[in-house]
Design a protein around this motif. Structure first.
Motif: not given
Length: 417
Positions: A338-354
């Motif tokens: 979670d220091s690299q991804h917001d709400d990391p347990m969620k699949v966010d199809l619009s997530r940037r910088n995966v």
């Protein structure tokens, strides 16, 4: 003894804590029997990654080793073979020393020509040529049960689709899959309750792979076929024919990689989608979002946890490491950081910088990643075209297994016909 009957924590084999390991860094973490695994493998790994968890922790289980708990370290260690060697990549150490497949246990520059031999048949251009064949396999399997309104996804699709594709690429018969799968499971989740027992299990499985591929190699040396095995065993290494022992390791690795990783990734992904119809609706409504979202899936559902060997005494992120120590790299913890991804347990199809290490990093970045990406995209496209709305059967209880490659079985899906 199988992973299903692994001993309870009180009976596990514990190693003494080395003098140089501070007590606050010690955690009781067993890669093969994670606490809370009944809720899911990724959920269990995420519990390890608390806000106050140090970047490196030590476990007395599976022979005693370090675990990197943050994405930054996992990424960096993979990219630094000069400090963190691949000479032992399995835990416990006894299993890692029994592992004899190449080039995963090699470091550059020795590793490089063998990697080039693998890339011959698995580069992006080659994989694009077989997309229509892969799609045909997916369609055939899905249409085989779509009208029934139910399936066990792991048994009826995930355990067949990538295996059938890979064996076809390797020019091997599908009827060999069951025996190879049994060997793969003993390689990635070796049975036994002590490091010595797990080492024996892995050594036997490794020998089983070698015994299977030896006559195939002998048959295809000097051949002109276009299958993966023929291409690899007829590759030159530094201007000379590939040594026979390296052929055994290389072809065995090819089969191991193709038989266990995508199989389990697909199953973890489909459990999530069955529980999150809103994500499925997003995919159906926007095919481009589905296509871009494949990388987000790989971030969320990483399945591999291999290790690296500390080359020399050093201080690393404030921690004293000794030459010969092993550091486990749970790739799930990079994608779920979670220091690299917001709400990391969620699949966010619009997530940037995966950001993730699902395919590892550096010189050992997975040679099969192009095939894996294509298989997942094709599978989702063809599944949703035929079964757009599905769910887990009421009362379903998937059975999770942790290990070098995490696994899950018992995934009953239902849908209206």
């Amino acid at each position: 003894m199988t992973v299903d009957t692994i001993a309870p924590p009180s009976a596990k084999h514990r190693m003494p804590i080395p003098d140089y390991v501070p007590a606050p860094l010690v955690r009781d973490i067993d890669i093969y029997d994670l606490d809370g695994i009944e809720e899911g493998v990724h959920e269990a790994w995420k519990k390890v990654q608390q806000p106050d968890t140090p970047p490196l922790v030590w476990t007395p289980f599976t022979g005693g080793h370090w675990i990197a708990t943050r994405g930054t370290l996992i990424d960096e260690i993979y990219r630094s073979p000069d400090r963190f060697s691949s000479r032992v990549i399995w835990v416990p150490r006894e299993a890692g020393e029994a592992y004899d497949m190449v080039p995963t246990k090699m470091d550059p520059p020795e590793h490089t020509p063998y990697r080039k031999a693998i890339d011959k048949g698995l580069n992006l251009a080659q994989i694009r040529k077989v997309e229509s064949d892969v799609r045909a396999v997916a369609i055939d399997l899905i249409e085989g049960f779509a009208a029934q309104g139910h399936c066990d996804f792991a048994r009826d699709f995930a355990n067949i689709f990538p295996v059938k594709v890979f064996l076809a690429l390797a020019g091997l018969p599908m009827e060999d899959a069951a025996g190879l799968n049994a060997l793969a499971k003993e390689m990635t989740r070796p049975s036994g309750n002590t490091p010595e027992e797990q080492g024996r299990s892995l050594r036997e499985a490794n020998a089983g792979f070698f015994a299977y591929v030896a006559p195939i190699i002998a048959q295809r040396r000097g051949g002109t076929g276009t299958d993966l095995i023929t291409q690899m065993v007829n590759s030159e290494i530094n201007g000379a024919p590939m040594p026979e022992d390296k052929m055994l390791g290389l072809v065995s690795l090819l089969l191991l990689g193709g038989l266990d990783t995508v199989v389990n990734f697909l199953s973890f992904m489909m459990i999530y989608l069955a529980r999150h119809p809103e994500t499925v609706e997003e995919m159906i409504a926007d095919p481009m979002k589905l296509q871009r979202g494949v990388e987000e899936m790989f971030r969320r559902f990483a399945v591999v946890s291999d290790a690296r060997y500390v080359v020399e005494d050093m201080e690393y992120y404030g921690t004293q490491l000794r030459a010969g120590d092993l550091i486990l790299l749970p790739t799930a913890l990079h994608g779920l950081d979670d220091s690299q991804h917001d709400d990391p347990m969620k699949v966010d199809l619009s997530r940037r910088n995966v950001a993730h290490s699902t395919f590892a990093q550096g010189p050992h970045r997975c040679a099969g990643m192009h095939l894996a990406r294509m298989e997942v995209l094709v599978m989702l496209q063809e599944w949703l075209a035929r079964i757009p709305h599905f769910a887990l059967e009421e009362g379903a209880a998937p059975v999770y297994h942790a290990g070098i490659v995490s696994a899950v079985e018992n995934i009953p899906l239902v849908w209206k016909v």
